[in-house]
Write an enzyme that holds these catalytic residues in place. Structure first.
Site, short mmCIF file in Angstrom:
data_model
loop_
_atom_site.label_atom_id
_atom_site.label_comp_id
_atom_site.label_asym_id
_atom_site.label_seq_id
_atom_site.Cartn_x
_atom_site.Cartn_y
_atom_site.Cartn_z
N ALA A 66 0.88 -1.17 0.00
CA ALA A 66 0.00 0.00 0.00
C ALA A 66 0.92 1.22 0.00
O ALA A 66 2.06 1.15 0.47
CB ALA A 66 -0.86 -0.01 1.25
N GLY A 112 0.41 -4.85 0.92
CA GLY A 112 -0.79 -4.87 0.08
C GLY A 112 -0.57 -5.58 -1.25
O GLY A 112 -1.53 -6.09 -1.85
N GLU A 115 -0.95 -9.13 -0.42
CA GLU A 115 -2.38 -9.31 -0.10
C GLU A 115 -3.23 -9.35 -1.37
O GLU A 115 -4.18 -10.11 -1.47
CB GLU A 115 -2.84 -8.19 0.86
CG GLU A 115 -2.23 -8.35 2.25
CD GLU A 115 -2.52 -7.18 3.16
OE1 GLU A 115 -2.13 -6.04 2.80
OE2 GLU A 115 -3.11 -7.37 4.24
N GLU A 135 4.43 -5.19 7.38
CA GLU A 135 3.70 -4.14 8.10
C GLU A 135 4.15 -3.93 9.53
O GLU A 135 4.19 -2.79 10.02
CB GLU A 135 2.18 -4.43 8.08
CG GLU A 135 1.50 -4.15 6.75
CD GLU A 135 1.56 -5.33 5.78
OE1 GLU A 135 2.34 -6.27 6.02
OE2 GLU A 135 0.82 -5.28 4.78
N1 COA Z 1 4.63 3.08 -0.62
C1 COA Z 1 5.04 4.22 -1.17
N2 COA Z 1 6.14 4.33 -1.91
C2 COA Z 1 6.87 3.23 -2.10
C3 COA Z 1 6.52 1.99 -1.56
C4 COA Z 1 5.33 1.94 -0.79
N3 COA Z 1 4.87 0.80 -0.26
N4 COA Z 1 7.45 1.07 -1.91
C5 COA Z 1 8.35 1.72 -2.66
N5 COA Z 1 8.00 3.02 -2.78
C6 COA Z 1 8.73 4.07 -3.49
C7 COA Z 1 9.95 4.57 -2.72
O1 COA Z 1 9.57 5.50 -1.75
C8 COA Z 1 10.77 5.15 -3.85
O2 COA Z 1 10.21 6.40 -4.18
P1 COA Z 1 11.17 7.70 -4.38
O3 COA Z 1 12.09 7.33 -5.51
O4 COA Z 1 10.23 8.81 -4.71
O5 COA Z 1 11.90 7.87 -3.07
C9 COA Z 1 10.49 4.22 -5.02
O6 COA Z 1 9.26 3.56 -4.71
C10 COA Z 1 11.56 3.18 -5.22
O7 COA Z 1 11.73 2.47 -4.01
P2 COA Z 1 13.14 2.28 -3.27
O8 COA Z 1 12.88 2.04 -1.82
O9 COA Z 1 14.06 3.40 -3.61
O10 COA Z 1 13.67 0.94 -3.99
P3 COA Z 1 14.68 -0.13 -3.38
O11 COA Z 1 15.06 -1.01 -4.51
O12 COA Z 1 15.77 0.54 -2.62
O13 COA Z 1 13.82 -0.97 -2.29
C11 COA Z 1 11.86 -2.14 -1.49
C12 COA Z 1 12.75 -1.77 -2.71
C13 COA Z 1 10.63 -2.84 -2.02
C14 COA Z 1 12.64 -3.09 -0.57
C15 COA Z 1 11.49 -0.86 -0.71
O14 COA Z 1 10.97 0.07 -1.64
C16 COA Z 1 10.50 -1.06 0.38
O15 COA Z 1 10.83 -1.58 1.44
N6 COA Z 1 9.21 -0.62 0.15
C17 COA Z 1 8.19 -0.64 1.16
C18 COA Z 1 7.68 -2.03 1.36
C19 COA Z 1 6.61 -2.05 2.43
O16 COA Z 1 6.87 -1.83 3.61
N7 COA Z 1 5.38 -2.35 2.02
C20 COA Z 1 4.28 -2.49 2.90
C21 COA Z 1 3.49 -1.25 2.98
S1 COA Z 1 2.13 -1.44 4.11
#
Ligand code: COA
Length: 260
Positions: A66, A112, A115, A135
């Protein structure tokens, strides 16, 4: 239908929905959830669509969760409303569709994203995919059905561990635990899906819809799945598809189902 965050393509009896926010790793904001709902509703009513695939844009992510930026400042009441609305509009909606919906998990499926994949009727994954429910690392719990569906799919103990550790598992681990049905190289994901879809599309769409309902009934409170099966089994006898299927068998030819 004007849609900003998803792409829809049709090929024969298949509709492919691609969640298209690659710069945010296809994170689900409320606008995307609404677009997915509207699109799926339309596809469910389209007789020419017999299988639906949901995937993510790019090679890195299915859906990275999400959209955290959207709810970071929410109150308790707003948090509950977010989960309820999302579950109703998308996650429960997908699960209860009569048209088979298959997730092609092409990279990160987190929060999400996992999910959503779990709401689909089954999942195939590319070998680079990583799945998890992170989460609790954000101070919250899965709110789009993850605590329920993960336990249904992989068992309570494994679900507890994944949720408590907030860790990610590989596609192979997901395959071993039954979370995904197939793991293939990313380049083969769509072709694998099409091979499975082709087999599904040869069968009666009406019977498949009734089978989905009967299987789902096992997981609904206060519903007796065996009774739903008996009712749906009986209803099949009143359909043109049943007549066609049985007649074709007796005439030693392939059935041509109309989905009626
Ligand atoms: N919500 C909002 N933005 C998100 C996102 C999320 N769930 N997951 C990734 N993004 C965005 C990042 O903020 C980044 O945006 P920016 O370039 O404007 O800063 C972009 O997507 C790229 O992500 P980034 O984190 O730079 O890539 P990465 O390769 O370093 O890491 C992940 C990849 C998936 C490990 C990491 O993005 C992450 O942990 N995301 C969140 C996962 C999460 O907790 N999901 C559950 C949400 S309830």
């Amino acid at each position: 239908m004007e849609m900003k965050n998803i792409l829809v393509e049709h090929e024969k009896f298949t509709a492919t929905i691609t969640i298209n926010r690659p710069e945010k790793l296809n994170a689900l904001n409320s606008e995307t959830i609404k677009e997915l709902h509207d699109c799926l509703k339309k596809l469910e009513d389209n007789d020419m669509v017999r299988t639906i695939i949901i995937t993510g844009s790019g090679e890195k992510a299915f859906v990275a969760g999400a959209d955290i930026s959207e709810f970071a400042h929410f109150s308790e009441k707003e948090g509950a409303a977010l989960a309820r609305k999302g579950q109703e509009l998308l996650f429960d909606f997908v699960e209860n569709m009569k048209t088979p919906v298959i997730a092609a998990v092409n990279g990160f499926a987190l929060g999400g994203g996992l999910e959503l994949a779990m709401s689909c009727h089954f999942r195939i994954a590319s070998d680079n995919a990583k799945m998890g429910l992170p989460e609790t690392s954000l101070g919250v719990i899965p709110g789009y059905g993850g605590t329920q569906r993960l336990a249904q799919l992989v068992g309570k103990g494994r679900a507890m561990e994944m949720i408590m550790t907030a860790g990610m598992i590989t596609a192979d681990e997901a395959h071993r635990t039954g979370l995904v049905n197939h793991v293939v190289p990313q380049a083969d994901l769509f072709a694998t899906y099409m091979t499975i879809a082709d087999k599904i599309q040869r069968n009666s769409p009406v019977a498949i819809g009734k089978a989905i309902e009967a299987v789902n009934a096992n997981f609904k409170d206060g519903v007796n799945g065996f009774e739903v099966e008996i009712k749906n089994f009986g209803e099949c006898f009143a359909t043109a598809d049943f007549k066609e299927g049985t007649t074709a068998f007796l005439e030693k030819r392939k059935a041509a189902f109309e989905g009626k």
